[in-house]
Design an enzyme around this catalytic site. Structure first.
Site, PDB file in Angstrom:
ATOM      1  CB  CYS A  72      -1.073  -0.145   1.274  1.00  0.00           C
ATOM      2  SG  CYS A  72      -1.895  -1.451   1.709  1.00  0.00           S
TER       3      CYS A  72
HETATM    4  N1  GLN Z   1      -1.238  -6.386   4.703  1.00  0.00           N
HETATM    5  C1  GLN Z   1      -2.273  -5.206   4.553  1.00  0.00           C
HETATM    6  C2  GLN Z   1      -3.515  -5.467   3.802  1.00  0.00           C
HETATM    7  O1  GLN Z   1      -3.748  -6.424   3.201  1.00  0.00           O
HETATM    8  C3  GLN Z   1      -1.439  -4.028   3.908  1.00  0.00           C
HETATM    9  C4  GLN Z   1      -0.920  -4.325   2.551  1.00  0.00           C
HETATM   10  C5  GLN Z   1      -0.116  -3.268   1.973  1.00  0.00           C
HETATM   11  O2  GLN Z   1       0.641  -2.623   2.658  1.00  0.00           O
HETATM   12  N2  GLN Z   1      -0.002  -3.484   0.836  1.00  0.00           N
HETATM   13  O3  GLN Z   1      -4.364  -4.844   3.875  1.00  0.00           O
END
Ligand code: GLN
Length: 252
Positions: free
Chosen positions: A2
């Site tokens: 993210c």
């Molecule tokens: N693991 C978290 C989620 O699935 C954050 C994902 C991310 O940082 N890409 O929401």
């Protein structure tokens, strides 16, 4: 992984934070530059939380807009962002970790009262690595997790400390260090704000900061090519307030 950002400063239109810069969060949803092997685009939802200025009747409680769709495909937020003014924002675009559901409730920011929270990263060996930490939470918190995701558990751990009156920087630092020791190799970049201060951890992912007068912008990736962006070093905690920005080594 993210991408997230936080803004604190004089009131601005939301659009100047989310859409207007050449490498805006909206652009980062489909053309991020630094995903570190964790996915390629951020299409699994997005969210923005902002604090209405006191002059506009804001009482310190943020407003949220989240969707379980790509930010680039949302046709409501662009208009909202042009007409909404705020002095504090936390926003994120999501690339769901493999195995985690794509739901509006799994999109940051997570919220309670005046707090907004976001996680950029992954808890390694989820969920077995953190069963012991989860067991320290009240059963009620586990039954009412925002979503069955690592980020929602991290939020529950931070929130538990905030509810007990804990200092926000300490709540973030303690959570990051405890999860990092239970689940080595995790990426734990967190953002926490109450609209007056922003606490950010840098643990496994990039975070850049830019101070411009009395405004501060923190972002997984700089939103433009301004030379004053600096990369917060890994293993650090950053606390931004109206008085400026401080960084500390990330320790419990
Ligand atoms: N693991 C978290 C989620 O699935 C954050 C994902 C991310 O940082 N890409 O929401």
């Amino acid at each position: 992984m993210c991408r997230h950002l936080a803004y604190l400063g004089p009131p601005v239109a939301l659009a100047t934070v989310l859409y207007d810069p050449p490498h805006s969060l909206s652009r980062q949803s489909w053309a991020p530059r630094d995903m570190r092997g964790g996915g390629t685009i951020n299409a699994d939802g997005f969210g923005v939380g902002w604090y209405p200025p006191p002059a506009a009747g804001g009482a310190g409680t943020p407003i949220r807009y989240r969707r379980a769709q790509p930010m680039w495909s949302d046709t409501t937020l662009p208009d909202l962002a042009v007409s909404t003014t705020t002095g504090a924002v936390l926003a994120a675009v999501r690339s769901a970790t493999v195995g985690m559901p794509v739901l509006e409730v799994a999109a940051a920011p997570f919220a309670e009262g005046r707090w907004l929270f976001s996680h950029n990263g992954v808890v390694r060996d989820w969920p077995d690595s953190v069963l012991g930490l989860a067991a320290d939470l009240p059963v009620r918190d586990l039954l009412t997790l925002d979503a069955p995701t690592d980020s929602a558990l991290l939020w529950a751990l931070v929130r538990h400390r905030l509810r007990a009156g804990g200092d926000p920087a300490r709540a973030v630092a303690d959570t990051v260090t405890r999860v990092a020791s239970a689940a080595p190799g995790s990426r734990l970049n967190l953002l926490l704000t109450d609209g007056r201060q922003v606490v950010a951890s840098v643990a496994g992912h990039a975070l850049s900061a830019r101070v411009d007068g009395d405004a501060v912008l923190l972002a997984s990736e700089p939103v433009d090519d301004h030379p004053e962006w600096w990369a917060v070093p890994d293993g650090h905690l950053l606390v931004a307030t109206a008085d400026g920005v401080r960084t500390h080594a990330l320790t419990p």
